[in-house]
Design a protein around this motif. Structure first.
Motif, PDB file in Angstrom:
ATOM      1  N   GLY A  43       0.817  -1.206   0.000  1.00  0.00           N
ATOM      2  CA  GLY A  43       0.000   0.000   0.000  1.00  0.00           C
ATOM      3  C   GLY A  43       0.850   1.255   0.000  1.00  0.00           C
ATOM      4  N   PRO A  44       0.199   2.388  -0.159  1.00  0.00           N
ATOM      5  CA  PRO A  44       0.946   3.654  -0.180  1.00  0.00           C
ATOM      6  C   PRO A  44       1.505   3.977   1.202  1.00  0.00           C
ATOM      7  CG  PRO A  44      -1.398   4.067  -0.273  1.00  0.00           C
ATOM      8  CD  PRO A  44      -1.220   2.581  -0.341  1.00  0.00           C
ATOM      9  N   ARG A  45       2.545   4.761   1.232  1.00  0.00           N
ATOM     10  CA  ARG A  45       3.087   5.197   2.514  1.00  0.00           C
ATOM     11  C   ARG A  45       2.915   6.701   2.633  1.00  0.00           C
ATOM     12  NH1 ARG A  45       8.756   6.907   2.159  1.00  0.00           N
ATOM     13  NH2 ARG A  45       9.353   6.733  -0.012  1.00  0.00           N
ATOM     14  N   ARG A  46       2.743   7.165   3.842  1.00  0.00           N
ATOM     15  CA  ARG A  46       2.523   8.590   4.094  1.00  0.00           C
ATOM     16  C   ARG A  46       3.855   9.301   4.236  1.00  0.00           C
ATOM     17  NH1 ARG A  46      -1.003   9.500   9.204  1.00  0.00           N
ATOM     18  NH2 ARG A  46       0.966   8.854  10.051  1.00  0.00           N
ATOM     19  N   VAL A  47       3.955  10.452   3.613  1.00  0.00           N
ATOM     20  CA  VAL A  47       5.118  11.312   3.777  1.00  0.00           C
ATOM     21  C   VAL A  47       4.619  12.744   3.901  1.00  0.00           C
ATOM     22  CG1 VAL A  47       6.723   9.810   2.528  1.00  0.00           C
ATOM     23  CG2 VAL A  47       5.494  11.579   1.299  1.00  0.00           C
ATOM     24  N   LEU A  48       5.464  13.590   4.429  1.00  0.00           N
ATOM     25  CA  LEU A  48       5.125  15.004   4.536  1.00  0.00           C
ATOM     26  C   LEU A  48       5.457  15.704   3.225  1.00  0.00           C
ATOM     27  CD1 LEU A  48       6.449  15.682   8.116  1.00  0.00           C
ATOM     28  CD2 LEU A  48       4.071  15.609   7.397  1.00  0.00           C
ATOM     29  N   ASP A  49       4.621  16.621   2.842  1.00  0.00           N
ATOM     30  CA  ASP A  49       4.781  17.384   1.621  1.00  0.00           C
ATOM     31  C   ASP A  49       5.981  18.337   1.734  1.00  0.00           C
ATOM     32  OD1 ASP A  49       4.085  18.169  -0.929  1.00  0.00           O
ATOM     33  OD2 ASP A  49       2.458  19.491  -0.288  1.00  0.00           O
ATOM     34  N   ASN A  50       6.604  18.610   0.606  1.00  0.00           N
ATOM     35  CA  ASN A  50       7.681  19.593   0.476  1.00  0.00           C
ATOM     36  C   ASN A  50       8.786  19.418   1.511  1.00  0.00           C
ATOM     37  OD1 ASN A  50       6.478  20.840  -1.799  1.00  0.00           O
ATOM     38  ND2 ASN A  50       5.093  21.926  -0.458  1.00  0.00           N
ATOM     39  N   ASP A  51       9.128  20.498   2.187  1.00  0.00           N
ATOM     40  CA  ASP A  51      10.252  20.479   3.128  1.00  0.00           C
ATOM     41  C   ASP A  51       9.811  20.332   4.579  1.00  0.00           C
ATOM     42  OD1 ASP A  51      12.165  20.812   1.100  1.00  0.00           O
ATOM     43  OD2 ASP A  51      11.825  22.975   1.066  1.00  0.00           O
ATOM     44  N   TYR A  52       8.615  19.789   4.810  1.00  0.00           N
ATOM     45  CA  TYR A  52       8.126  19.641   6.172  1.00  0.00           C
ATOM     46  C   TYR A  52       8.739  18.418   6.830  1.00  0.00           C
ATOM     47  CZ  TYR A  52       4.677  23.083   4.791  1.00  0.00           C
ATOM     48  OH  TYR A  52       4.065  24.220   4.340  1.00  0.00           O
ATOM     49  N   GLU A  53       8.972  18.533   8.138  1.00  0.00           N
ATOM     50  CA  GLU A  53       9.534  17.439   8.924  1.00  0.00           C
ATOM     51  C   GLU A  53       8.885  17.458  10.302  1.00  0.00           C
ATOM     52  OE1 GLU A  53      14.061  16.852   8.436  1.00  0.00           O
ATOM     53  OE2 GLU A  53      13.716  19.019   8.417  1.00  0.00           O
ATOM     54  N   ILE A  54       8.858  16.311  10.939  1.00  0.00           N
ATOM     55  CA  ILE A  54       8.444  16.221  12.337  1.00  0.00           C
ATOM     56  C   ILE A  54       9.683  15.870  13.127  1.00  0.00           C
ATOM     57  CG2 ILE A  54       7.054  14.958  14.006  1.00  0.00           C
ATOM     58  CD1 ILE A  54       5.011  14.546  11.725  1.00  0.00           C
ATOM     59  N   LYS A  55      10.000  16.710  14.104  1.00  0.00           N
ATOM     60  CA  LYS A  55      11.210  16.506  14.903  1.00  0.00           C
ATOM     61  C   LYS A  55      10.901  16.706  16.377  1.00  0.00           C
ATOM     62  CE  LYS A  55      13.954  19.366  11.958  1.00  0.00           C
ATOM     63  NZ  LYS A  55      15.196  20.115  11.830  1.00  0.00           N
ATOM     64  N   SER A  56      11.752  16.138  17.193  1.00  0.00           N
ATOM     65  CA  SER A  56      11.642  16.401  18.624  1.00  0.00           C
ATOM     66  C   SER A  56      12.066  17.847  18.871  1.00  0.00           C
ATOM     67  CB  SER A  56      12.493  15.427  19.425  1.00  0.00           C
ATOM     68  OG  SER A  56      13.842  15.543  19.057  1.00  0.00           O
ATOM     69  N   CYS A  57      11.532  18.413  19.930  1.00  0.00           N
ATOM     70  CA  CYS A  57      11.825  19.825  20.221  1.00  0.00           C
ATOM     71  C   CYS A  57      11.677  20.074  21.715  1.00  0.00           C
ATOM     72  CB  CYS A  57      10.863  20.726  19.442  1.00  0.00           C
ATOM     73  SG  CYS A  57       9.148  20.585  19.980  1.00  0.00           S
ATOM     74  N   GLN A  58      12.042  21.230  22.119  1.00  0.00           N
ATOM     75  CA  GLN A  58      11.802  21.688  23.477  1.00  0.00           C
ATOM     76  C   GLN A  58      10.528  22.526  23.467  1.00  0.00           C
ATOM     77  OE1 GLN A  58      13.569  21.014  26.279  1.00  0.00           O
ATOM     78  NE2 GLN A  58      14.808  19.643  25.036  1.00  0.00           N
ATOM     79  N   ALA A  59       9.662  22.303  24.420  1.00  0.00           N
ATOM     80  CA  ALA A  59       8.474  23.143  24.528  1.00  0.00           C
ATOM     81  C   ALA A  59       8.908  24.549  24.923  1.00  0.00           C
ATOM     82  CB  ALA A  59       7.518  22.569  25.560  1.00  0.00           C
ATOM     83  N   ALA A  60       8.227  25.540  24.370  1.00  0.00           N
ATOM     84  CA  ALA A  60       8.531  26.922  24.720  1.00  0.00           C
ATOM     85  C   ALA A  60       8.213  27.143  26.197  1.00  0.00           C
ATOM     86  CB  ALA A  60       7.710  27.874  23.859  1.00  0.00           C
ATOM     87  N   GLN A  61       8.833  28.140  26.763  1.00  0.00           N
ATOM     88  CA  GLN A  61       8.605  28.434  28.172  1.00  0.00           C
ATOM     89  C   GLN A  61       7.117  28.686  28.406  1.00  0.00           C
ATOM     90  OE1 GLN A  61      10.999  31.602  29.684  1.00  0.00           O
ATOM     91  NE2 GLN A  61      10.131  31.460  31.726  1.00  0.00           N
ATOM     92  N   GLY A  62       6.543  27.966  29.348  1.00  0.00           N
ATOM     93  CA  GLY A  62       5.134  28.105  29.676  1.00  0.00           C
ATOM     94  C   GLY A  62       4.200  27.317  28.768  1.00  0.00           C
ATOM     95  N   GLU A  63       4.741  26.651  27.741  1.00  0.00           N
ATOM     96  CA  GLU A  63       3.915  25.865  26.825  1.00  0.00           C
ATOM     97  C   GLU A  63       3.701  24.465  27.390  1.00  0.00           C
ATOM     98  OE1 GLU A  63       3.748  24.936  22.073  1.00  0.00           O
ATOM     99  OE2 GLU A  63       5.725  24.991  23.009  1.00  0.00           O
TER     100      GLU A  63
END
Length: 84
Positions: A43-63
């Motif tokens: 079956g098809p696989r899902r990918v993000l369009d264009n230059d989008y990525e999902i990465k780990s990050c730090q939450a902003a202060q108070g977020e």
């Protein structure tokens, strides 16, 4: 560790508790496309369009990533109700 949506190394979404939460956000935003299959996957696989990525990050202060997820889920339910 929270995750967020990035484009060209710039964070463009709020932080969410899991990578799956960001995939849902990207799907609702129309940023996920299906590409053809390969020998290893059926079956098809899902990918993000264009230059989008999902990465780990730090939450902003108070977020609060859990609060961001709850708000996104609530907005999604409201949108479903309006579209039905």
């Amino acid at each position: 560790m929270p995750y967020a949506l990035f484009c060209n190394d710039s964070q463009i979404s709020k932080a969410y508790p899991s990578e799956a939460d960001v995939w849902k956000l990207a799907q609702r935003s129309g940023l996920v496309v299906d590409v053809g299959t390969d020998d290893e996957r059926q079956g098809p696989r899902r990918v993000l369009d264009n230059d989008y990525e999902i990465k780990s990050c730090q939450a902003a202060q108070g977020e609060d990533p859990a609060k961001n997820k709850a708000e996104a889920d609530r907005e999604s339910r409201i949108e479903l109700q309006l579209n039905s």
